[in-house]
Design a protein around this motif. Structure first.
Motif, PDB file in Angstrom:
ATOM      1  N   GLY B 143       0.812  -1.208   0.000  1.00  0.00           N
ATOM      2  CA  GLY B 143       0.000   0.000   0.000  1.00  0.00           C
ATOM      3  C   GLY B 143       0.847   1.260   0.000  1.00  0.00           C
ATOM      4  N   MET B 144       1.919   1.247   0.806  1.00  0.00           N
ATOM      5  CA  MET B 144       2.803   2.402   0.855  1.00  0.00           C
ATOM      6  C   MET B 144       3.478   2.612  -0.500  1.00  0.00           C
ATOM      7  N   SER B 145       3.922   1.518  -1.131  1.00  0.00           N
ATOM      8  CA  SER B 145       4.560   1.620  -2.447  1.00  0.00           C
ATOM      9  C   SER B 145       3.628   2.274  -3.449  1.00  0.00           C
ATOM     10  N   LYS B 146       2.367   1.855  -3.391  1.00  0.00           N
ATOM     11  CA  LYS B 146       1.404   2.392  -4.352  1.00  0.00           C
ATOM     12  C   LYS B 146       1.207   3.885  -4.117  1.00  0.00           C
ATOM     13  N   PHE B 167      -5.315   0.200  -6.189  1.00  0.00           N
ATOM     14  CA  PHE B 167      -5.446  -0.508  -4.901  1.00  0.00           C
ATOM     15  C   PHE B 167      -5.922  -1.943  -5.090  1.00  0.00           C
ATOM     16  N   GLY B 168      -5.813  -2.448  -6.321  1.00  0.00           N
ATOM     17  CA  GLY B 168      -6.329  -3.778  -6.649  1.00  0.00           C
ATOM     18  C   GLY B 168      -5.689  -4.900  -5.851  1.00  0.00           C
ATOM     19  N   ALA B 169      -4.403  -4.713  -5.482  1.00  0.00           N
ATOM     20  CA  ALA B 169      -3.697  -5.825  -4.847  1.00  0.00           C
ATOM     21  C   ALA B 169      -3.724  -5.740  -3.320  1.00  0.00           C
ATOM     22  N   LEU B 170      -4.518  -4.817  -2.787  1.00  0.00           N
ATOM     23  CA  LEU B 170      -4.471  -4.606  -1.337  1.00  0.00           C
ATOM     24  C   LEU B 170      -5.592  -5.326  -0.603  1.00  0.00           C
ATOM     25  N   ASP B 171      -5.372  -5.586   0.663  1.00  0.00           N
ATOM     26  CA  ASP B 171      -6.439  -6.169   1.485  1.00  0.00           C
ATOM     27  C   ASP B 171      -7.486  -5.095   1.770  1.00  0.00           C
ATOM     28  N   ALA B 172      -8.667  -5.533   2.170  1.00  0.00           N
ATOM     29  CA  ALA B 172      -9.813  -4.624   2.290  1.00  0.00           C
ATOM     30  C   ALA B 172      -9.525  -3.438   3.209  1.00  0.00           C
ATOM     31  N   HIS B 173      -8.821  -3.707   4.302  1.00  0.00           N
ATOM     32  CA  HIS B 173      -8.578  -2.668   5.289  1.00  0.00           C
ATOM     33  C   HIS B 173      -7.644  -1.588   4.724  1.00  0.00           C
ATOM     34  N   THR B 174      -6.497  -2.036   4.194  1.00  0.00           N
ATOM     35  CA  THR B 174      -5.529  -1.105   3.609  1.00  0.00           C
ATOM     36  C   THR B 174      -6.160  -0.338   2.457  1.00  0.00           C
ATOM     37  N   ARG B 175      -6.949  -1.072   1.689  1.00  0.00           N
ATOM     38  CA  ARG B 175      -7.629  -0.477   0.555  1.00  0.00           C
ATOM     39  C   ARG B 175      -8.461   0.739   0.973  1.00  0.00           C
ATOM     40  N   GLN B 176      -9.200   0.582   2.063  1.00  0.00           N
ATOM     41  CA  GLN B 176     -10.029   1.689   2.536  1.00  0.00           C
ATOM     42  C   GLN B 176      -9.187   2.876   2.973  1.00  0.00           C
ATOM     43  N   ASP B 180      -9.164   6.652   1.280  1.00  0.00           N
ATOM     44  CA  ASP B 180      -9.306   7.906   2.017  1.00  0.00           C
ATOM     45  C   ASP B 180      -8.142   8.844   1.730  1.00  0.00           C
ATOM     46  N   ALA B 181      -6.931   8.247   1.671  1.00  0.00           N
ATOM     47  CA  ALA B 181      -5.751   9.062   1.385  1.00  0.00           C
ATOM     48  C   ALA B 181      -5.874   9.700   0.003  1.00  0.00           C
ATOM     49  N   LEU B 182      -6.341   8.911  -0.964  1.00  0.00           N
ATOM     50  CA  LEU B 182      -6.487   9.433  -2.331  1.00  0.00           C
ATOM     51  C   LEU B 182      -7.555  10.521  -2.383  1.00  0.00           C
ATOM     52  N   ALA B 183      -8.653  10.300  -1.646  1.00  0.00           N
ATOM     53  CA  ALA B 183      -9.731  11.292  -1.623  1.00  0.00           C
ATOM     54  C   ALA B 183      -9.216  12.618  -1.061  1.00  0.00           C
ATOM     55  N   ALA B 200     -17.060  -1.924  -7.449  1.00  0.00           N
ATOM     56  CA  ALA B 200     -18.143  -0.932  -7.525  1.00  0.00           C
ATOM     57  C   ALA B 200     -18.121  -0.004  -6.313  1.00  0.00           C
ATOM     58  N   GLU B 201     -17.880  -0.556  -5.144  1.00  0.00           N
ATOM     59  CA  GLU B 201     -17.897   0.262  -3.938  1.00  0.00           C
ATOM     60  C   GLU B 201     -16.798   1.318  -3.975  1.00  0.00           C
ATOM     61  N   GLU B 202     -15.616   0.886  -4.424  1.00  0.00           N
ATOM     62  CA  GLU B 202     -14.489   1.808  -4.540  1.00  0.00           C
ATOM     63  C   GLU B 202     -14.829   2.932  -5.521  1.00  0.00           C
ATOM     64  N   ALA B 203     -15.437   2.555  -6.649  1.00  0.00           N
ATOM     65  CA  ALA B 203     -15.804   3.536  -7.667  1.00  0.00           C
ATOM     66  C   ALA B 203     -16.768   4.570  -7.085  1.00  0.00           C
ATOM     67  N   LEU B 204     -17.782   4.098  -6.378  1.00  0.00           N
ATOM     68  CA  LEU B 204     -18.803   5.002  -5.844  1.00  0.00           C
ATOM     69  C   LEU B 204     -18.255   5.869  -4.721  1.00  0.00           C
ATOM     70  N   TYR B 205     -17.368   5.301  -3.928  1.00  0.00           N
ATOM     71  CA  TYR B 205     -16.828   6.021  -2.787  1.00  0.00           C
ATOM     72  C   TYR B 205     -15.963   7.196  -3.237  1.00  0.00           C
ATOM     73  N   LEU B 206     -15.247   6.996  -4.353  1.00  0.00           N
ATOM     74  CA  LEU B 206     -14.271   8.001  -4.767  1.00  0.00           C
ATOM     75  C   LEU B 206     -14.781   8.980  -5.821  1.00  0.00           C
ATOM     76  N   ALA B 207     -15.665   8.517  -6.702  1.00  0.00           N
ATOM     77  CA  ALA B 207     -15.884   9.256  -7.947  1.00  0.00           C
ATOM     78  C   ALA B 207     -17.065  10.214  -7.917  1.00  0.00           C
ATOM     79  N   ASP B 208     -17.028  11.188  -8.866  1.00  0.00           N
ATOM     80  CA  ASP B 208     -18.188  12.033  -9.139  1.00  0.00           C
ATOM     81  C   ASP B 208     -19.125  11.323 -10.113  1.00  0.00           C
ATOM     82  N   ARG B 209     -18.501  10.578 -11.016  1.00  0.00           N
ATOM     83  CA  ARG B 209     -19.276   9.813 -11.984  1.00  0.00           C
ATOM     84  C   ARG B 209     -18.673   8.435 -12.141  1.00  0.00           C
ATOM     85  N   VAL B 210     -19.529   7.443 -12.390  1.00  0.00           N
ATOM     86  CA  VAL B 210     -19.058   6.080 -12.622  1.00  0.00           C
ATOM     87  C   VAL B 210     -19.500   5.666 -14.024  1.00  0.00           C
TER      88      VAL B 210
END
Lengths: 268, 258
Positions: B143-146, B167-176, B180-183, B200-210
């Motif tokens: 996650g840090m590398s990414k 964040f495709g290769a991360l576990d659910a917790h790190t992913r979240q 947040d860091a990206l947001a 889908a959840e990641e898309a909706l959480y971050l984006a203005d449009r999907v």
């Protein structure tokens, strides 16, 4: 910590090997035949397995007479110069053909030709070209080292992951900067491991070259001479010396590899 | 488009792309997409829907076989720092320190060491890795590398970010945490973002449009506007609006059929 454990184990293995030999020689002392038929005539007083005492006596003589030290200096000098010359030439050429795909096709048949040509096949030619002196031997080592390191550098550059090249291009890096900061370090593992192979190969080349084209003083000559008598204690000491030198060179090459790839993740 | 409106920052019109080879694959077919200035658009689709292909076209690594692609009104001729592209694969340079990675784009631009250091100090603080400035990436978690890769493209201050399943290769917790860091990063720097994901959840959480893509060949199957207030939080993920949208998106991607 891990390194010390490994070093300790290596020393233990070497000591154990010596101990097994010394023990075998003691058991064989007086029991092994000392008169041998060597094809044309009988030779008396042959020691098939020289004992520790015979070895230390012979070693003391070889050291006091400066024969051993001179031989080590001469052979090591040849190997070092050949290694330096050959690896600089090989690595530069490999980087060039690796980076320029048009040169690759040109270099390929030459590499295939020289890759498996035995080192010594070139020796008669090199003697004719460069004489009996130092240059033919140094250049023979250099030629062999160059082939190995050329392949290492060439394949190292060719093998750089597309991912790194794309990332560099996306960050705006091109040409020399991309080569220096991305391609070259990415090729380091391949280059430095080929250098380690080359260090070993250089010793194979020099000892055999000195055996064939034997001149005093050199480790190859010491072996050739002790084979003519035959004088096995000298052989054993020459062999052990060569082995020790190969070990030292391999260790140096390993340290160089570790330095060149210190950023890499390693299995413990 | 109404007169006077600014042109879209990213624009794909009727784009088609196929891979030749032993098994020819039509990756994209008649895909059209627009991303406006400062907008965060998530590109959602199953494996093989050509998401990465589209991103690589925008990044300048591929040329569309059909249709056209424009960035900020100009055509795309090859890769460049103007579009910060984070690859799907791990692409942090392992032989450079974290700082070396962050400063690499600036080095390519010919910036001096003092200025580079100023920028990298700022980015290190932004991603919370100041303590790792002189560490090699092998000491970092995935996650840090990414995050270093994302910050690395931010260094040259491009107006566009192209992120391929970062964040495709991360576990659910790190992913979240990374989301947040990206947001936060996006809120601070207001880039135009095209974000590829299959979540889908990641898309909706971050984006203005999907934008949902169909399976191969990829074309736009559905579009959703995410009108959830920002900053979004853990709670947002469970709001009725979020869940309703998630259901619609899942249905659009065909996940409801199982």
């Amino acid at each position: 910590m891990m390194t010390w454990t490994k070093a300790r184990r290596a020393v233990i293995a070497l000591v154990a090997l010596t101990a097994v030999y010394v023990l075998a020689a003691e058991i064989g002392h007086g029991r092994l035949p000392e008169r041998l038929w060597l094809g044309a005539h009988y030779v008396d007083n042959v020691k098939l397995l020289p004992t520790w005492r015979q070895l230390t006596e012979e070693g003391a003589f070889l050291i006091e007479s400066n024969i051993l030290v001179d031989s080590v200096v001469v052979s090591t000098r040849r190997v070092t110069l050949g290694l330096l010359l050959g690896s600089v030439a090989g690595i530069l050429l490999g980087l060039l053909t690796g980076a320029a795909s048009r040169l690759e096709a040109l270099a390929d048949p030459w590499v295939a030709f020289f890759r498996f040509t035995p080192a010594l096949a070139l020796l008669p030619l090199f003697v004719v070209w460069f004489g009996y002196g130092e240059s033919s031997k140094i250049l023979l080592i250099a030629a062999n080292v160059a082939v190995v390191t050329f392949l290492g550098a060439h394949q190292g550059v060719r093998g750089v992951s597309r991912v790194y090249l794309d990332a560099a291009a996306s960050l705006g890096a091109e040409g020399w900067l991309r080569f220096r900061k991305v391609v070259l370090p990415a090729a380091f593992p391949s280059i430095f491991s080929s250098l380690r192979v080359a260090a070993g190969l250089a010793w194979v080349t020099i000892v055999v070259a000195e055996l064939v084209n034997a001149q005093m003083p050199s480790l190859g000559y010491l072996l050739a001479l002790s084979g003519a008598y035959p004088r096995t204690p000298t052989m054993m000491i020459a062999l052990a010396t060569i082995g020790a030198l190969v070990l030292v060179f391999d260790l140096l090459a390993l340290l160089l590899y570790a330095w060149g790839t210190r950023w890499m993740e390693r299995a413990a | 488009m109404t007169a006077g409106a600014p042109p879209p920052v990213l624009e794909a019109v009727d784009v088609g792309y196929g891979y030749s080879g032993p098994t020819p694959v039509q990756a994209l077919d008649g895909l059209s997409l627009e991303v406006k200035d400062g907008e965060f658009v998530a590109l959602l689709g199953p494996v093989g829907s050509g998401k990465t292909t589209l991103l690589r076209i925008f990044a300048g690594f591929l040329r569309p076989a059909r249709g056209r692609v424009r960035c900020s009104g100009a055509s795309v001729d090859g890769p460049g720092w103007q579009r910060g592209y984070v690859l799907q694969e791990e692409a942090v340079f392992p032989w450079m320190t974290v700082r070396g990675n962050l400063e690499f784009g600036l080095l390519a631009k010919g910036m001096g060491p003092d200025e580079r250091r100023k920028v990298s100090d700022e980015l290190l603080e932004l991603i919370g890795l100041t303590a790792f400035a002189d560490a090699h990436p092998k000491e970092l978690s995935t996650g840090m590398s990414k995050m270093v890769e994302v910050a690395r493209v931010l260094a040259t201050d491009p107006s566009i970010l192209l992120l391929d399943e970062p964040f495709g290769a991360l576990d659910a917790h790190t992913r979240q945490r990374m989301q947040d860091a990206l947001a936060r990063l996006w809120a601070q720097r207001r880039k135009t973002v095209l974000f590829v994901t299959h979540d889908a959840e990641e898309a909706l959480y971050l984006a203005d449009r999907v934008v949902v893509l169909s399976p191969r060949p990829g074309r736009v199957k559905a579009r959703f506007t995410v009108d959830l207030p920002r900053p979004r939080s853990f709670e947002s993920r469970f709001s009725p609006e979020f869940l309703a949208l998630k259901r619609q998106v899942w249905e659009a991607t065909g996940l409801d059929a199982g």
